[in-house]
Design a protein around this motif. Structure first.
Motif, PDB file in Angstrom:
ATOM      1  N   PRO A 195       0.823  -1.214   0.000  1.00 50.46           N
ATOM      2  CA  PRO A 195       0.000   0.000   0.000  1.00 50.46           C
ATOM      3  C   PRO A 195       0.854   1.260   0.000  1.00 50.46           C
ATOM      4  CG  PRO A 195       0.024  -0.954   2.181  1.00 50.46           C
ATOM      5  CD  PRO A 195       0.790  -1.898   1.283  1.00 50.46           C
ATOM      6  N   GLY A 196       0.324   2.294  -0.597  1.00 50.82           N
ATOM      7  CA  GLY A 196       1.005   3.588  -0.625  1.00 50.82           C
ATOM      8  C   GLY A 196       0.161   4.659   0.043  1.00 50.82           C
ATOM      9  N   ASP A 197       0.618   5.891  -0.061  1.00 45.64           N
ATOM     10  CA  ASP A 197      -0.108   7.014   0.543  1.00 45.64           C
ATOM     11  C   ASP A 197      -1.490   7.193  -0.075  1.00 45.64           C
ATOM     12  OD1 ASP A 197       2.024   7.531   2.221  1.00 45.64           O
ATOM     13  OD2 ASP A 197       2.922   9.001   0.853  1.00 45.64           O
ATOM     14  N   THR A 198      -1.595   6.972  -1.368  1.00 49.07           N
ATOM     15  CA  THR A 198      -2.884   7.111  -2.057  1.00 49.07           C
ATOM     16  C   THR A 198      -3.896   6.102  -1.505  1.00 49.07           C
ATOM     17  OG1 THR A 198      -1.696   7.751  -4.049  1.00 49.07           O
ATOM     18  CG2 THR A 198      -3.996   7.110  -4.304  1.00 49.07           C
ATOM     19  N   HIS A 199      -3.429   4.905  -1.221  1.00 54.62           N
ATOM     20  CA  HIS A 199      -4.326   3.878  -0.703  1.00 54.62           C
ATOM     21  C   HIS A 199      -4.772   4.215   0.718  1.00 54.62           C
ATOM     22  CE1 HIS A 199      -1.648   1.846  -3.696  1.00 54.62           C
ATOM     23  NE2 HIS A 199      -2.838   1.721  -4.239  1.00 54.62           N
ATOM     24  N   TRP A 200      -3.863   4.740   1.510  1.00 58.40           N
ATOM     25  CA  TRP A 200      -4.230   5.143   2.868  1.00 58.40           C
ATOM     26  C   TRP A 200      -5.251   6.277   2.832  1.00 58.40           C
ATOM     27  CZ3 TRP A 200      -4.909   3.493   7.359  1.00 58.40           C
ATOM     28  CH2 TRP A 200      -4.998   4.334   8.459  1.00 58.40           C
ATOM     29  N   GLU A 201      -5.091   7.212   1.919  1.00 58.63           N
ATOM     30  CA  GLU A 201      -6.075   8.292   1.773  1.00 58.63           C
ATOM     31  C   GLU A 201      -7.441   7.724   1.385  1.00 58.63           C
ATOM     32  OE1 GLU A 201      -5.787  11.510   2.538  1.00 58.63           O
ATOM     33  OE2 GLU A 201      -3.771  11.029   3.272  1.00 58.63           O
ATOM     34  N   ALA A 202      -7.450   6.720   0.528  1.00 60.40           N
ATOM     35  CA  ALA A 202      -8.716   6.089   0.130  1.00 60.40           C
ATOM     36  C   ALA A 202      -9.374   5.383   1.311  1.00 60.40           C
ATOM     37  CB  ALA A 202      -8.480   5.113  -1.015  1.00 60.40           C
ATOM     38  N   VAL A 203      -8.563   4.719   2.154  1.00 61.21           N
ATOM     39  CA  VAL A 203      -9.103   4.058   3.345  1.00 61.21           C
ATOM     40  C   VAL A 203      -9.714   5.093   4.280  1.00 61.21           C
ATOM     41  CG1 VAL A 203      -8.462   2.794   5.445  1.00 61.21           C
ATOM     42  CG2 VAL A 203      -7.585   2.059   3.232  1.00 61.21           C
ATOM     43  N   LYS A 204      -9.019   6.211   4.485  1.00 60.94           N
ATOM     44  CA  LYS A 204      -9.561   7.267   5.353  1.00 60.94           C
ATOM     45  C   LYS A 204     -10.854   7.839   4.781  1.00 60.94           C
ATOM     46  CE  LYS A 204      -5.817   9.814   5.796  1.00 60.94           C
ATOM     47  NZ  LYS A 204      -4.817  10.785   6.279  1.00 60.94           N
ATOM     48  N   ARG A 205     -10.922   7.937   3.459  1.00 59.81           N
ATOM     49  CA  ARG A 205     -12.148   8.446   2.828  1.00 59.81           C
ATOM     50  C   ARG A 205     -13.316   7.482   3.058  1.00 59.81           C
ATOM     51  NH1 ARG A 205     -12.636  11.558  -2.734  1.00 59.81           N
ATOM     52  NH2 ARG A 205     -14.891  11.640  -2.851  1.00 59.81           N
ATOM     53  N   ILE A 206     -13.053   6.175   2.979  1.00 53.52           N
ATOM     54  CA  ILE A 206     -14.105   5.192   3.269  1.00 53.52           C
ATOM     55  C   ILE A 206     -14.564   5.319   4.718  1.00 53.52           C
ATOM     56  CG2 ILE A 206     -14.587   2.716   3.502  1.00 53.52           C
ATOM     57  CD1 ILE A 206     -12.743   2.279   1.070  1.00 53.52           C
TER      58      ILE A 206
ATOM     59  N   TYR B 223     -16.741   8.285   5.057  1.00 53.46           N
ATOM     60  CA  TYR B 223     -18.062   7.988   4.478  1.00 53.46           C
ATOM     61  C   TYR B 223     -18.904   7.170   5.457  1.00 53.46           C
ATOM     62  CZ  TYR B 223     -21.596   5.833   1.528  1.00 53.46           C
ATOM     63  OH  TYR B 223     -22.786   5.391   1.011  1.00 53.46           O
ATOM     64  N   ILE B 224     -18.305   6.161   6.081  1.00 51.38           N
ATOM     65  CA  ILE B 224     -19.025   5.327   7.049  1.00 51.38           C
ATOM     66  C   ILE B 224     -19.471   6.166   8.241  1.00 51.38           C
ATOM     67  CG2 ILE B 224     -18.765   3.433   8.695  1.00 51.38           C
ATOM     68  CD1 ILE B 224     -16.929   2.089   6.612  1.00 51.38           C
ATOM     69  N   ALA B 225     -18.584   7.024   8.740  1.00 48.70           N
ATOM     70  CA  ALA B 225     -18.936   7.879   9.878  1.00 48.70           C
ATOM     71  C   ALA B 225     -20.070   8.833   9.519  1.00 48.70           C
ATOM     72  CB  ALA B 225     -17.711   8.661  10.343  1.00 48.70           C
ATOM     73  N   GLY B 226     -20.079   9.321   8.295  1.00 50.37           N
ATOM     74  CA  GLY B 226     -21.118  10.266   7.889  1.00 50.37           C
ATOM     75  C   GLY B 226     -22.452   9.629   7.551  1.00 50.37           C
ATOM     76  N   THR B 227     -22.469   8.316   7.373  1.00 49.03           N
ATOM     77  CA  THR B 227     -23.723   7.643   7.001  1.00 49.03           C
ATOM     78  C   THR B 227     -24.176   6.648   8.050  1.00 49.03           C
ATOM     79  OG1 THR B 227     -22.499   5.984   5.734  1.00 49.03           O
ATOM     80  CG2 THR B 227     -23.315   7.903   4.525  1.00 49.03           C
ATOM     81  N   GLN B 228     -23.694   6.776   9.284  1.00 53.13           N
ATOM     82  CA  GLN B 228     -24.080   5.837  10.339  1.00 53.13           C
ATOM     83  C   GLN B 228     -25.564   5.871  10.647  1.00 53.13           C
ATOM     84  OE1 GLN B 228     -21.539   6.871  13.617  1.00 53.13           O
ATOM     85  NE2 GLN B 228     -20.275   5.062  13.291  1.00 53.13           N
TER      86      GLN B 228
END
Length: 142
Positions: A25-36, A39-44
């Motif tokens: 994994p790279g920085d881009t992948h970590w940013e994508a994980v944080k974005r997910i 999204y989960i936190a905002g749609t609980q």
């Protein structure tokens, strides 16, 4: 991964895409994980509600036509009863198709197999209910 498989079909594609980079994994992948996670936190507070609509078994299926970098078609389906999803899947097709129409047929075949299984399951659980299957194949005209 548990959320994508068991409770959150809306993040399944993003999670499966990120899982391909689990080895390196790279920085881009970590940013994508944080974005997910954001999204989960905002749609609980959102939830699937059964019984809001009165429908028998509805199925939707689609294939993307090999637009990914791995050149394999991703096909998926979702089955809904009374407004709530009960079964869904999204995965790479095991074979290489020669056209988008053929990819749609392969996706529809996988959805039909799932629909038959769901009808048998529903028939075992509720023997008095006979369900007609309505399966909608989503196509993207080019």
């Amino acid at each position: 991964m548990y959320l994508a498989v068991a409770t959150r079909p809306d993040i399944a594609f993003a999670v499966s895409t990120l899982l391909r980079f689990l080895d390196n994994p790279g920085d881009t992948h970590w940013e994508a994980v944080k974005r997910i996670f954001r999204y989960i936190a905002g749609t609980q507070s959102l939830q699937l509600t059964y019984g809001g609509e009165r429908h028998n078994l509805l199925g939707y299926t689609d294939a993307d036509g090999a637009t990914q970098e791995h050149q394999c078609t991703i096909s998926g389906y979702a089955f809904i009863i009374d407004g709530g999803a009960i079964s869904w899947a999204s995965k790479k097709q095991e074979l290489i198709t020669l056209s988008t129409a053929e990819a749609e047929y392969v996706a529809a075949t996988h959805a039909a197999k799932e629909a038959i299984w769901l009808c048998k399951l529903i028939g075992e659980l509720f023997p008095s209910i006979l369900l007609p299957i309505i399966c909608i194949v989503i196509t993207n005209p080019r």
